[in-house]
Scaffold this active site. Sequence first.
Site, PDB file in Angstrom:
ATOM      1  N   GLY A  48      13.451  -1.763  31.451  1.00 40.61           N
ATOM      2  CA  GLY A  48      12.375  -2.408  30.692  1.00 40.61           C
ATOM      3  C   GLY A  48      12.946  -3.164  29.504  1.00 40.61           C
ATOM      4  O   GLY A  48      12.522  -4.289  29.187  1.00 40.61           O
ATOM      5  N   LYS A 101      15.667  -1.642  50.347  1.00 44.02           N
ATOM      6  CA  LYS A 101      16.299  -0.970  49.203  1.00 44.02           C
ATOM      7  C   LYS A 101      16.073   0.540  49.279  1.00 44.02           C
ATOM      8  O   LYS A 101      16.957   1.327  48.939  1.00 44.02           O
ATOM      9  CB  LYS A 101      15.764  -1.541  47.889  1.00 44.02           C
ATOM     10  CG  LYS A 101      16.529  -0.991  46.693  1.00 44.02           C
ATOM     11  CD  LYS A 101      16.510  -1.875  45.489  1.00 44.02           C
ATOM     12  CE  LYS A 101      17.460  -1.335  44.435  1.00 44.02           C
ATOM     13  NZ  LYS A 101      17.118  -1.758  43.095  1.00 44.02           N
TER      14      LYS A 101
HETATM   15  P1  NAD Z   1      14.792   4.862  32.024  1.00 45.74           P
HETATM   16  O1  NAD Z   1      14.658   6.333  32.142  1.00 45.74           O
HETATM   17  O2  NAD Z   1      15.968   4.287  31.311  1.00 45.74           O
HETATM   18  O3  NAD Z   1      13.482   4.246  31.330  1.00 45.74           O
HETATM   19  C1  NAD Z   1      12.191   4.722  31.544  1.00 45.74           C
HETATM   20  C2  NAD Z   1      11.446   4.601  30.213  1.00 45.74           C
HETATM   21  O4  NAD Z   1      10.069   4.911  30.435  1.00 45.74           O
HETATM   22  C3  NAD Z   1      11.938   5.573  29.134  1.00 45.74           C
HETATM   23  O5  NAD Z   1      12.298   4.859  27.959  1.00 45.74           O
HETATM   24  C4  NAD Z   1      10.734   6.490  28.880  1.00 45.74           C
HETATM   25  O6  NAD Z   1      10.619   6.919  27.533  1.00 45.74           O
HETATM   26  C5  NAD Z   1       9.595   5.574  29.275  1.00 45.74           C
HETATM   27  N1  NAD Z   1       8.344   6.269  29.635  1.00 45.74           N
HETATM   28  C6  NAD Z   1       8.176   7.410  30.338  1.00 45.74           C
HETATM   29  N2  NAD Z   1       6.858   7.683  30.475  1.00 45.74           N
HETATM   30  C7  NAD Z   1       6.193   6.684  29.858  1.00 45.74           C
HETATM   31  C8  NAD Z   1       4.816   6.389  29.677  1.00 45.74           C
HETATM   32  N3  NAD Z   1       3.859   7.179  30.179  1.00 45.74           N
HETATM   33  N4  NAD Z   1       4.476   5.268  28.994  1.00 45.74           N
HETATM   34  C9  NAD Z   1       5.435   4.443  28.475  1.00 45.74           C
HETATM   35  N5  NAD Z   1       6.760   4.675  28.618  1.00 45.74           N
HETATM   36  C10 NAD Z   1       7.128   5.777  29.307  1.00 45.74           C
HETATM   37  O7  NAD Z   1      14.708   4.288  33.518  1.00 45.74           O
HETATM   38  P2  NAD Z   1      15.365   2.955  34.096  1.00 45.74           P
HETATM   39  O8  NAD Z   1      16.780   3.197  34.457  1.00 45.74           O
HETATM   40  O9  NAD Z   1      15.023   1.829  33.206  1.00 45.74           O
HETATM   41  O10 NAD Z   1      14.579   2.831  35.488  1.00 45.74           O
HETATM   42  C11 NAD Z   1      13.237   2.381  35.587  1.00 45.74           C
HETATM   43  C12 NAD Z   1      12.928   2.101  37.052  1.00 45.74           C
HETATM   44  O11 NAD Z   1      13.785   1.034  37.510  1.00 45.74           O
HETATM   45  C13 NAD Z   1      13.222   3.276  37.983  1.00 45.74           C
HETATM   46  O12 NAD Z   1      12.315   3.290  39.059  1.00 45.74           O
HETATM   47  C14 NAD Z   1      14.627   2.982  38.515  1.00 45.74           C
HETATM   48  O13 NAD Z   1      14.908   3.582  39.755  1.00 45.74           O
HETATM   49  C15 NAD Z   1      14.536   1.463  38.631  1.00 45.74           C
HETATM   50  N6  NAD Z   1      15.829   0.760  38.608  1.00 45.74           N
HETATM   51  C16 NAD Z   1      16.774   1.101  37.684  1.00 45.74           C
HETATM   52  C17 NAD Z   1      17.973   0.394  37.659  1.00 45.74           C
HETATM   53  C18 NAD Z   1      19.032   0.668  36.608  1.00 45.74           C
HETATM   54  O14 NAD Z   1      20.131   0.095  36.704  1.00 45.74           O
HETATM   55  N7  NAD Z   1      18.763   1.471  35.579  1.00 45.74           N
HETATM   56  C19 NAD Z   1      18.196  -0.639  38.588  1.00 45.74           C
HETATM   57  C20 NAD Z   1      17.186  -0.960  39.513  1.00 45.74           C
HETATM   58  C21 NAD Z   1      16.009  -0.241  39.510  1.00 45.74           C
END
Ligand code: NAD
Length: 307
Positions: free
Chosen positions: A12, A185
């Site tokens: 995000g 994926k």
């Molecule tokens: P992350 O854990 O870094 O981020 C998730 C965020 O969501 C956290 O900051 C958390 O505090 C917040 N959160 C949790 N509940 C919440 C709520 N109710 N309201 C608002 N915020 C809330 O996760 P990420 O690595 O960014 O992954 C996010 C998604 O993207 C996942 O599905 C993951 O599989 C996918 N993804 C990640 C990557 C990567 O490289 N990190 C790559 C492709 C896809």
Amino acid sequence: MKIAIIGAGAMGSLFGGRLALAGEEVWLLDVWEEHVRAINDKGLAIAAADRDIVARPKATTRLEDIGTAELVIVFVKSTATAKAAETALSLLGPDTAVLTLQNGYGNAEAIAAAVGAGRVIAGTTAQGATLLGPGRIMHGGSGETHIGELGGGLTARLEKIAACLTRAGIQTVADDNVASLIWGKLIVNVGINALTGITGLKNGELAEHDETRQVLALAVEEAVRVADAAGVKLPYGDPVEKVLAVAVATAQNRSSMLQDLSGGRMTEIEAINGALVREGERYGVATPVNRVLTLLIKALEKLPREN
Ligand code: NAD
């Protein structure tokens, strides 16, 4: 474009930071107060291989600060998707679209259940990011992002969002068969994530041992049978070879599932191998290997390990 991002963790923040740098009005909404405060005080620091940059999206923990947005992007982990979808309801104007690029199967459907299928755009991204600390992320891998309407077809709003992301340096393609992309994926994650979580191996090490190659192949072959039963055409040829090739291409990565288990956090297993088991039940396809992988990960979630 006014864009609200629910879940401003690694991904995000990456998307929000890049979109803000491109001049879009970005609001990051997260429950993590320290992170939100750091972004508002010092900006969002994005470390990349070639240079470090600071973006200045607005960040908040308070939904009411944002108002309505033209685009809502859901980037929580799949364990929090249903909650985020309820949150999205308060950000909707008459034409707001809600985009998910989360991993796994079922996120788009859960969001559609809350906001209506007509608003939902889903897809996959080959971008990668890691959280370094409050207000700081690392931009890891880059690659194409694909987005599509849940109901199929190419629409003006899809092209507009793809162009907006591409302008922000997130190369994005509007696609008319999003199910194929998501299953493509999903099957990669089905083959790699649980197995690395259970064994503690890095992605590339799965390909080095005959035993892990065999389990990977069994899990992937089951997944392909479920995809066939669901009428999904995968975006690549030999799926087992494809998953092994991804494991080798990301050899040094510790999968997100392995990282979550090491950190004592819940994993996305229910949206990956668990979702495959549920879809298998729906279509009458047996998925014993994925059921065992799911149960082992759920057991490990209760017994956090040191890694
Ligand atoms: P992350 O854990 O870094 O981020 C998730 C965020 O969501 C956290 O900051 C958390 O505090 C917040 N959160 C949790 N509940 C919440 C709520 N109710 N309201 C608002 N915020 C809330 O996760 P990420 O690595 O960014 O992954 C996010 C998604 O993207 C996942 O599905 C993951 O599989 C996918 N993804 C990640 C990557 C990567 O490289 N990190 C790559 C492709 C896809």
